[in-house]
Design an enzyme around this catalytic site. Structure first.
Site, PDB file in Angstrom:
ATOM      1  N   LYS A 118      -1.994   0.485 -10.536  1.00  0.00           N
ATOM      2  CA  LYS A 118      -0.916  -0.425 -10.172  1.00  0.00           C
ATOM      3  C   LYS A 118      -1.364  -1.841 -10.541  1.00  0.00           C
ATOM      4  CE  LYS A 118       0.518   2.802  -6.630  1.00  0.00           C
ATOM      5  NZ  LYS A 118      -0.329   3.886  -7.195  1.00  0.00           N
ATOM      6  N   HIS A 172      -0.520   2.028   2.810  1.00  0.00           N
ATOM      7  CA  HIS A 172      -0.586   2.618   1.468  1.00  0.00           C
ATOM      8  C   HIS A 172      -1.694   1.935   0.674  1.00  0.00           C
ATOM      9  CE1 HIS A 172       0.905   3.698  -2.659  1.00  0.00           C
ATOM     10  NE2 HIS A 172       1.033   4.848  -2.034  1.00  0.00           N
ATOM     11  N   HIS A 213      -2.069   6.460 -11.869  1.00  0.00           N
ATOM     12  CA  HIS A 213      -1.978   5.935 -10.510  1.00  0.00           C
ATOM     13  C   HIS A 213      -2.266   4.437 -10.439  1.00  0.00           C
ATOM     14  CE1 HIS A 213      -2.755   6.396  -6.009  1.00  0.00           C
ATOM     15  NE2 HIS A 213      -1.590   6.976  -6.215  1.00  0.00           N
ATOM     16  N   LYS A 218      -5.550   1.041  -0.232  1.00  0.00           N
ATOM     17  CA  LYS A 218      -6.774   1.840  -0.260  1.00  0.00           C
ATOM     18  C   LYS A 218      -7.945   0.866  -0.366  1.00  0.00           C
ATOM     19  CE  LYS A 218      -3.473   4.185  -2.819  1.00  0.00           C
ATOM     20  NZ  LYS A 218      -2.526   4.468  -1.770  1.00  0.00           N
TER      21      LYS A 218
END
Length: 601
Positions: free
Chosen positions: A257, A486, A255, A488
Site C-alpha cells: 500500500k 488494520h 498487498h 500492522k
C-alpha cells in the site's frame, strides 16, 4: 462439515476448506469470484475484495438480530444501519459525495466548514445510536491544521488515519486520504497508487476536483474475473492506467500500500496500511508514513545523487524494478530526478520469488535481520526485550512454534548489532496483538469490523498453540480501542515497555507468504506476496542510546524523540474467556454496538 463451539454451531463449506490452503490469502482465487459487476446484488461491494469483507458488506447491508433463543435458525433482518454522519470527530470536504450519503455530506460540508475547521453537530436520531463513549464530545475545530502538522516538530512523519466517531482530540495529528491528496501538499502532476483492494470510483473522489483528471497509475494484483472487474471500474476514467503485478507463486497477493505523488514542486512517497476503499478510511486504526517533499535536482545531476543515509532511494528503485513493468520504469526515472537525502527511515519490502545467496537479504524477514544487524544497537539485557507483533491477519504458521515463529521469524526479529551472534535457544518473549471477539463486538463498526480481520477457522484450529501468545487490542491512550486495527506494526520493547529498540509499520501481516519462509535447509527464501513498510531506528534520529522512549501520551508535548506507539503498552494478555476473532463462524450470544449479531453466510 459441521462444527460447534461456545459461539454456536456452524458449517464449513467445501469452498471454505479449499481456502485453508492459502497461507495469507485474504481473497479466494479468481475461480471463486465467478461474477461481473452486472451480476452483483446490493449485498456485494462493487470492487474485488476478500470473502471476509464481502460478509461484512452483506451484514452492513442486511444486519441480523436474534429473534429468539433458537438462533441462528431463527434470524430476522435488523433495521438497515445508516452510517452516522454528524458530530463524530472529523470533517469531510464538499467533494465527499459517496452515493449513499451524498446529500447529507454535502449539506454538512457547506454548513460547517469555515476557515479550515468544522463545528460538531448533534447525532442524527437512530435506533442504533452509538454508545456515549463512541461519540465525539469536543469540537473538531481544536484539531491542528494539516499544514502545521506536517511541518511541525515531530521527526518521525508517522501518522494515524482519522476515525469517525471518536473524540476530536484523538484525531489531532491524524490524516484522512483527502488530507494526503490535498493541494496543500503540492500541485499534482501525476500519481501512482499501489494497493490490494481498490474501489476506483471512491478513489477518484478522494482527489481534489482539479486533480481528478491527472494521470493515475493503479498497481494491483488482480487476475481473471477480478481483473476484469477492476478494468471495468477504471474504463470510464481516461486518465487511469492499470499495472498488474505478477504473482507467479500460488496464493500470493499484491498487498503493498503505497502512493507516489509527483508534483510541480517535487515528489512525495506515502507508505501506509489502508486499502483504497471507504471502510478502511472510516473507523479503523491505520498507519501512514509520509515522506518529506523531495525537491527535483538540477538538470545534469547524476542519477545516483540525492541518496539518503538509509539508501532509501536505491531500495525504492530496486523494489519498483522488481515488478519488471514499463509503467513503473517511468516512475523510476521520476525518482532518479529527485533528492531523497532527507529520508530517515529504511525500506523493508517483500516481492514474490525464491532467493538464494545475497539475494535472500534483499527482501522479507532476512532484510529486517540485515538492517538490525548493521544499523541496530545492542542494549543492556536485550534477551529480555520482547518482540511485539501487531497485525490484522494470520497465515498458517505450522504445527508448533518451532516450525517458523520461534525459529526463522524470531531469529530475524531479535537481531541487534553486528557483534551479536544469533542463538535460536534464546527465550525472548513474544507478544502478539490481535483483536478478541469482544474487541470486535464492542467496536465502532460492531461485528462487521471483523471483515478486515480475515483469520479463518480452518487456519485457527490447526494452530491452537499460537493463541497462547495472543494479547488484546487496547488503545485507550490514542482513543482508538474501539477502532479496530488494520495497521500492522512490529517492535522490540524493553521489559518495562517504556523503551523500544526499533519500530516498523508495514503492510505485512503475520504470515510466511508476507515475510518469507526457508526452503532447501535454509539456503533459499521463498516469498509469495508483495509487501512494503518502513522501519524507524534510533541511530537515524541522532540517538546513541540504542532505543526510543515510548511516548506516554501520543498527543502530549513530550520530548520529540519519544516514539508515538499507537496502542497501549504493556500489552494485555488474553484472559481465559477471550477468543481471537475468527471471521467465518457466527457470533450470536451477544449483540454488537449496533444491536446486531454476526452470521457470515
Amino acid at each position: 462439515m459441521s462444527q460447534e463451539s461456545e459461539h454456536g454451531k456452524w458449517t464449513v463449506s467445501s469452498s471454505d476448506e479449499s481456502v485453508d490452503e492459502q497461507p495469507d490469502r485474504e481473497k479466494p482465487p479468481a475461480s471463486l469470484l465467478q461474477r461481473t459487476r452486472h451480476d452483483q446484488t446490493p449485498d456485494e461491494p462493487r470492487y474485488p475484495c476478500s470473502e471476509a469483507r464481502k460478509a461484512a458488506y452483506k451484514r452492513k447491508s442486511s444486519p441480523m438480530k436474534c429473534h429468539n433463543e433458537s438462533c441462528p435458525q431463527e434470524m430476522i433482518p435488523a433495521q438497515k444501519q445508516k452510517p452516522p454522519q454528524e458530530g463524530l470527530g472529523w470533517c469531510l470536504s464538499s467533494s465527499d459525495e459517496d452515493d449513499d450519503v451524498k446529500g447529507q455530506i454535502r449539506k454538512r460540508a457547506e454548513g460547517t466548514r469555515e476557515g479550515g475547521s468544522c463545528a460538531s453537530s448533534k447525532m442524527p436520531s437512530s435506533s442504533h445510536s452509538l454508545p456515549l463513549n463512541h461519540v465525539s464530545l469536543e469540537p473538531s475545530d481544536k484539531m491542528r491544521d494539516t499544514w502545521d502538522l506536517l511541518n511541525g516538530t515531530s521527526p518521525f512523519r508517522f501518522f494515524l488515519t482519522k476515525v469517525k466517531g471518536i473524540k476530536s482530540k484523538y484525531n489531532s495529528g491524524s490524516l484522512h486520504i483527502k488530507d494526503i491528496l490535498s493541494p496543500l501538499f503540492g500541485t499534482l502532476v501525476s500519481s501512482a497508487q499501489f494497493n490490494y483492494c481498490i474501489d476506483v470510483e471512491w478513489l477518484i473522489k478522494q482527489y481534489p476536483k482539479e486533480f481528478r483528471d491527472k494521470p493515475l497509475l493503479i498497481v494491483h494484483g488482480e487476475k481473471r474475473e477480478s481483473k476484469a472487474e477492476l478494468h471495468e471500474q477504471a474504463h470510464p476514467y481516461k486518465n487511469i492506467r492499470l499495472c498488474q503485478a505478477k504473482l507467479d507463486i500460488a496464493f500470493g497477493t499484491h498487498h503493498t500500500k503505497m502512493m507516489l505523488l509527483h508534483y510541480e514542486e517535487g515528489l512525495r512517497v506515502v507508505i501506509h496500511t489502508s486499502n483504497l476503499i471507504h471502510d478502511d478510511w472510516y473507523q479503523k486504526t491505520q498507519g501512514i508514513w509520509l515522506s518529506p517533499l523531495y525537491p527535483k535536482m538540477p538538470p545534469g545531476t547524476a542519477d545516483s545523487a540525492g541518496e539518503s543515509h538509509t539508501y532509501f532511494k536505491r531500495d525504492l528503485i530496486s523494489y519498483l524494478m522488481s515488478y519488471n513493468s514499463p509503467s513503473l520504469s517511468e516512475w523510476v526515472e521520476v525518482i532518479k530526478q529527485h533528492d531523497l537525502s532527507e529520508t530517515r527511515v529504511f525500506l523493508i519490502g517483500s516481492t514474490p520469488g525464491r532467493y538464494q545467496n545475497n539475494e535472500k537479504e534483499k527482501w522479507g524477514h532476512l532484510r529486517l535481520r540485515k538492517l538490525l544487524k548493521e544499523h541496530g544497537m545492542q542494549v543492556p539485557d536485550q534477551d529480555s526485550w520482547s518482540i511485539i507483533g501487531q497485525f490484522s491477519s494470520i497465515g498458517s504458521l505450522g504445527a508448533d512454534q518451532s516450525k517458523w515463529l520461534c525459529s526463522e521469524f524470531k531469529d530475524s526479529f531479535i537481531s541487534l548489532g553486528n557483534n551479536l551472534k544469533i542463538r535460536t535457544d534464546r527465550e525472548v518473549p513474544i507478544h502478539l496483538i490481535y483483536p478478541t471477539v469482544d474487541n470486535v463486538r464492542q467496536s465502532l463498526e460492531g461485528y462487521p469490523a471483523g471483515g478486515s480481520l480475515p483469520y479463518s477457522i480452518q487456519t485457527a484450529q490447526k494452530q491452537l498453540w499460537l493463541h497462547s501468545y495472543f494479547h488484546k487490542w487496547s488503545a485507550e491512550t490514542s482513543g482508538r480501542s474501539h477502532a479496530m486495527p488494520h495497521i500492522k506494526t512490529y517492535m522490540r520493547a524493553s521489559p518495562d515497555f517504556q523503551k523500544i529498540a526499533w519500530f516498523l509499520v508495514t503492510s505485512a501481516n503475520l504470515s510466511k507468504a508476507a515475510w518469507g519462509a526457508f526452503e532447501k535447509n535454509g539456503n533459499q527464501l521463498m516469498i509469495r506476496s508483495y509487501e512494503l513498510g518502513v522501519i524507524f531506528l534510533p541511530s537515524e534520529f541522532g540517538l546513541d542510546t540504542g532505543y526510543f522512549h515510548v511516548k506516554e501520551n501520543i498527543f502530549s508535548d513530550e520530548p520529540v524523540m519519544s516514539f508515538p506507539v499507537p496502542y497501549d503498552l504493556p500489552p494485555e494478555k488474553y484472559e481465559s474467556k477471550d477468543r481471537p476473532w475468527i471471521w467465518n463462524i457466527p457470533y450470536i450470544k451477544a449483540p454488537d454496538t449496533h444491536g446486531n449479531m454476526w452470521v457470515p453466510k
